[in-house]
Scaffold this active site. Sequence first.
Site, short mmCIF file in Angstrom:
data_model
loop_
_atom_site.label_atom_id
_atom_site.label_comp_id
_atom_site.label_asym_id
_atom_site.label_seq_id
_atom_site.Cartn_x
_atom_site.Cartn_y
_atom_site.Cartn_z
N LYS A 219 0.82 -1.21 0.00
CA LYS A 219 0.00 0.00 0.00
C LYS A 219 0.86 1.26 0.00
O LYS A 219 1.80 1.38 0.79
CB LYS A 219 -0.92 -0.02 1.22
CG LYS A 219 -1.86 -1.22 1.22
CD LYS A 219 -2.43 -1.49 2.59
CE LYS A 219 -3.19 -2.81 2.59
NZ LYS A 219 -3.65 -3.17 3.95
N ARG A 275 -3.63 -7.94 13.70
CA ARG A 275 -2.64 -7.09 14.38
C ARG A 275 -3.05 -5.63 14.20
O ARG A 275 -3.96 -5.33 13.42
CB ARG A 275 -1.26 -7.28 13.77
CG ARG A 275 -1.27 -7.10 12.26
CD ARG A 275 0.09 -7.23 11.61
NE ARG A 275 0.00 -7.44 10.18
CZ ARG A 275 -0.27 -6.53 9.27
NH1 ARG A 275 -0.51 -5.29 9.65
NH2 ARG A 275 -0.34 -6.82 7.98
N VAL A 278 0.19 -0.69 10.06
CA VAL A 278 0.99 0.52 9.84
C VAL A 278 0.10 1.75 9.69
O VAL A 278 0.42 2.83 10.17
CB VAL A 278 1.87 0.35 8.58
CG1 VAL A 278 2.62 1.63 8.26
CG2 VAL A 278 2.83 -0.81 8.74
#
Length: 327
Positions: A219, A275, A278
């Site tokens: 990304k 999780r 970022v």
Amino acid sequence: MISKLLVANRGEIAVRIFLTCRELGIATVAVAAADDREALHTRVADETIEIAGYLASEEHVRAAKDAGADAIHPGYGFLAENPHFAEAVEAAGLVFVGPTADTLRAGGDKLEAKRIAEQAGVPVLASGDPDEIGFPLIIKAAAGGGGRGVRVVRERAELEDALAAARREAKAAFGDDRVFCERFVERPRHVEVQLLGDGSGEVVSLGERECSIQRRHQKVLEESPSPALDDELRARISDAATAFGRAVAYRSAGTAEFMFDDATREFSFLELNGRIQVEHPVTELVTGLDLVREQLRIAAGEELDEADADPSGHAVEVRLYAEHPRT
């Protein structure tokens, strides 16, 4: 209550977690390989313990025990989605600030995750025998992510070589050569939904992030909200994400990723990221929530009583690349 936290990671995410811990009055422990002793994250933490390597589960558990920590946060990358690490942490009597090992196993296996999604009524792309799916199709690694073990096949003559190459790459990257074939969508949008779950079936959506602009399956730009979704689609994709989260009894912060077809206005489940990601600050900016704080609250057994913030405003995050200008 968590009184002392070890972060089994380094760099930006370790610093990010330490800053929230400082606000909450939680003591912090950094881990560092021998050549990382002066790294920034070690200067932000209250104390640092040297470890042999960041991928050694037993080293993080030893460091936590030596420091008297009562919890471990895995950050992202490294061991963050490793079910064996989650098990090792909890077997040692420590709190794992993340999903359960069972959830990580289910979410880490794309085939199992698709099966669970389908049972929960979440739309998925057709997968199975190449001749039944038709061409073009995409080959994916069952245990993979990050674009590794992925091949697009546009005609049957390319299939055999592509399958062999995908299996080799999957084996090298994940130690698992299982691959599967899925219907290929040309130029889909990539939309992900930020989830928080308490592990007992309560899951909330904190809105979506648009991440369609990518480079080599990574990304490049994230924004929230997605400019492609109207209110009706936004509600449908959030409902699908929370349905999947409930189906795997999700705990902590995580992301359900979807592909969205502009032409048909339909979406399909892609994968679970078990999780914090970022790009979590994009969601933090539009909701006003500190996702690390929420992770720590959930790990301490608190309810999701303040996790229903309504997103407002707009936020963008970009990844900076350093590449050879010609190659």
